[in-house]
Design a protein around this motif. Structure first.
Motif, mmCIF file in Angstrom:
data_model
loop_
_atom_site.group_PDB
_atom_site.id
_atom_site.type_symbol
_atom_site.label_atom_id
_atom_site.label_comp_id
_atom_site.label_asym_id
_atom_site.label_seq_id
_atom_site.Cartn_x
_atom_site.Cartn_y
_atom_site.Cartn_z
ATOM 1 N N LEU A 1 0.818 -1.214 0.000
ATOM 2 C CA LEU A 1 0.000 0.000 0.000
ATOM 3 C C LEU A 1 0.854 1.267 0.000
ATOM 4 N N TYR A 2 0.541 2.131 -0.954
ATOM 5 C CA TYR A 2 1.216 3.428 -1.077
ATOM 6 C C TYR A 2 0.177 4.547 -1.122
ATOM 7 N N LYS A 3 0.527 5.647 -0.501
ATOM 8 C CA LYS A 3 -0.221 6.894 -0.675
ATOM 9 C C LYS A 3 0.808 7.981 -0.902
ATOM 10 N N VAL A 4 0.778 8.523 -2.118
ATOM 11 C CA VAL A 4 1.786 9.498 -2.528
ATOM 12 C C VAL A 4 1.106 10.820 -2.864
ATOM 13 N N TYR A 5 1.593 11.886 -2.265
ATOM 14 C CA TYR A 5 1.093 13.227 -2.565
ATOM 15 C C TYR A 5 2.159 13.985 -3.350
ATOM 16 N N ARG A 6 1.715 14.741 -4.333
ATOM 17 C CA ARG A 6 2.649 15.571 -5.100
ATOM 18 C C ARG A 6 2.589 17.002 -4.592
ATOM 19 N N ILE A 7 3.748 17.516 -4.235
ATOM 20 C CA ILE A 7 3.868 18.913 -3.818
ATOM 21 C C ILE A 7 4.890 19.558 -4.740
ATOM 22 N N LYS B 1 7.557 14.361 -4.485
ATOM 23 C CA LYS B 1 6.607 13.347 -4.041
ATOM 24 C C LYS B 1 6.776 13.117 -2.544
ATOM 25 N N VAL B 2 5.652 13.117 -1.838
ATOM 26 C CA VAL B 2 5.670 12.832 -0.403
ATOM 27 C C VAL B 2 4.969 11.499 -0.182
ATOM 28 N N TYR B 3 5.705 10.556 0.403
ATOM 29 C CA TYR B 3 5.158 9.228 0.628
ATOM 30 C C TYR B 3 4.545 9.156 2.024
ATOM 31 N N ALA B 4 3.219 9.351 2.099
ATOM 32 C CA ALA B 4 2.526 9.228 3.377
ATOM 33 C C ALA B 4 2.480 7.771 3.815
ATOM 34 N N LEU B 5 2.308 6.865 2.846
ATOM 35 C CA LEU B 5 2.427 5.431 3.077
ATOM 36 C C LEU B 5 3.366 4.881 2.029
ATOM 37 N N ASN B 6 4.306 4.026 2.454
ATOM 38 C CA ASN B 6 5.410 3.657 1.581
ATOM 39 C C ASN B 6 5.601 2.139 1.548
ATOM 40 N N GLY B 7 4.622 1.449 0.937
ATOM 41 C CA GLY B 7 4.735 -0.002 0.797
ATOM 42 C C GLY B 7 4.340 -0.772 2.038
ATOM 43 N N VAL B 8 3.144 -0.524 2.555
ATOM 44 C CA VAL B 8 2.686 -1.164 3.789
ATOM 45 C C VAL B 8 2.031 -2.516 3.499
ATOM 46 N N ASP B 9 2.412 -3.513 4.302
ATOM 47 C CA ASP B 9 1.764 -4.825 4.291
ATOM 48 C C ASP B 9 1.337 -5.137 5.728
ATOM 49 N N MET B 10 0.080 -5.509 5.917
ATOM 50 C CA MET B 10 -0.361 -5.913 7.246
ATOM 51 C C MET B 10 -1.617 -6.766 7.148
ATOM 52 N N THR B 11 -1.793 -7.640 8.141
ATOM 53 C CA THR B 11 -2.971 -8.494 8.216
ATOM 54 C C THR B 11 -3.520 -8.436 9.636
ATOM 55 N N VAL B 12 -4.834 -8.300 9.735
ATOM 56 C CA VAL B 12 -5.508 -8.284 11.034
ATOM 57 C C VAL B 12 -6.570 -9.377 11.020
ATOM 58 N N TYR B 13 -6.667 -10.106 12.133
ATOM 59 C CA TYR B 13 -7.564 -11.261 12.192
ATOM 60 C C TYR B 13 -8.817 -10.965 13.016
ATOM 61 N N LYS B 14 -9.852 -11.718 12.749
ATOM 62 C CA LYS B 14 -11.114 -11.563 13.464
ATOM 63 C C LYS B 14 -10.902 -11.778 14.956
ATOM 64 N N GLY B 15 -11.482 -10.875 15.754
ATOM 65 C CA GLY B 15 -11.368 -10.977 17.199
ATOM 66 C C GLY B 15 -10.081 -10.421 17.760
ATOM 67 N N GLU B 16 -9.300 -9.746 16.924
ATOM 68 C CA GLU B 16 -8.000 -9.232 17.342
ATOM 69 C C GLU B 16 -8.062 -7.730 17.595
ATOM 70 N N PHE B 17 -7.314 -7.288 18.589
ATOM 71 C CA PHE B 17 -7.169 -5.873 18.910
ATOM 72 C C PHE B 17 -5.758 -5.465 18.486
#
Length: 289
Positions: free
Chosen positions: A18-24, A28-44
């Motif tokens: 996952l990337y979120k890139v803003y152009r100024i 380029k400003v990388y607010a998100l820079n290649g994020v990988d994550m997994t969250v499971y049911k019932g998890e905090f």
């Protein structure tokens, strides 16, 4: 959530590349820079980072409030980055509950009416929605404050109303944005204990964003974010308070075996920021965002 339990769970949130890139100007400003994550049911899970780290952008992405520049976000079986605005509204209404830092309670309504409000948007009758709201207030320990308006309640009580409001729609996922930011430390701890208790008893999935490293430890897993990258993931076993395990990625985390001996961590893997920085730069070049 224990490691062996997590392996049996079905992912409810899957984020990939996952990337979120803003152009100024020309930059380029990388607010998100290649994020990988997994969250499971019932998890905090908590996403913790300083101001400007990308944690709020991450929450906005998960809630469908912003579109990513690149990457996928699969939540409850849907790739939400592909949904249009009307579909996103339906998705949030049916599957998501929100807990806000500023409570966002209507001053003209009492606690029951505030909790019942989201159900009115679903067309639920007044009698049923007030009954459900009353039950949720019982769950969060506000039996005596049901008729109180926000200005008659403490900050902690108002946030308990906020938790009840998030639960009343029976969401698959709850997103919490700095939920204790307006509370003192003692009240913050009480609210965090409540949230952890609700997640366990109701088998809900909770993702919280915070800048407070201590409050983040109430979660089952902690995703540390710096400059738009997940740099470290911690697993906390609350049946043995104080024991922590770290892993490089969520995928490795689900595979790594570890044991607890006298409350001490036995296996630990630390992801170095420099290594992920190099990897992220390489991925940016390869993907040519």
């Amino acid at each position: 959530m224990k490691e062996e339990d997590r392996e049996k769970k079905v992912p409810v949130i899957e984020v990939k590349n996952l990337y979120k890139v803003y152009r100024i100007g020309q930059n380029k400003v990388y607010a998100l820079n290649g994020v990988d994550m997994t969250v499971y049911k019932g998890e905090f899970c908590s996403i913790v980072g300083t101001s400007g780290s990308g944690k709020s952008t991450m929450l906005n992405m998960l809630a469908g409030l912003e579109k990513p520049t690149k990457g996928s976000i699969r939540i409850a079986g849907q790739n939400i980055e592909k949904l249009n605005e009307n579909q996103l509204v339906k998705f949030r209404r049916e599957k998501v509950g929100f807990i806000f830092q500023s409570f966002n309670l209507l001053g003209t309504m009492n606690a029951v009416e505030n909790v019942a409000l989201p159900l009115s948007f679903r067309g639920v009758s007044k009698r049923i929605r007030l009954k459900k709201a009353s039950k949720m207030l019982d769950l969060v320990g506000l039996k005596k404050q049901k008729k109180h308006k926000p200005n008659q309640m403490s900050g902690g009580q108002q946030q308990r109303v906020g938790v009840a409001r998030a639960l009343v729609v029976n969401p698959q996922i709850i997103f919490a944005d700095e939920p204790t930011g307006n509370l003192d430390s003692h009240t913050s701890a009480e609210v965090m204990e409540l949230m952890r208790k609700v997640v366990k008893e109701q088998n809900k999935t909770l993702v919280m964003v915070t800048h407070d490293n201590h409050l983040a430890t109430f979660a089952d897993r902690i995703f540390h974010i710096i400059d738009g990258k997940i740099v470290k993931v911690e697993v906390r076993d609350h049946s043995h308070e104080g024991s922590v395990t770290e892993a490089k990625t969520v995928e490795e985390l689900t595979q790594e075996k570890f044991t607890i001996t006298d409350g001490q961590k036995v296996s630990e893997t630390v992801l170095q920021v420099e290594e992920q920085q190099k990897d992220s730069e390489k991925r940016v070049e390869e993907n040519k965002i």
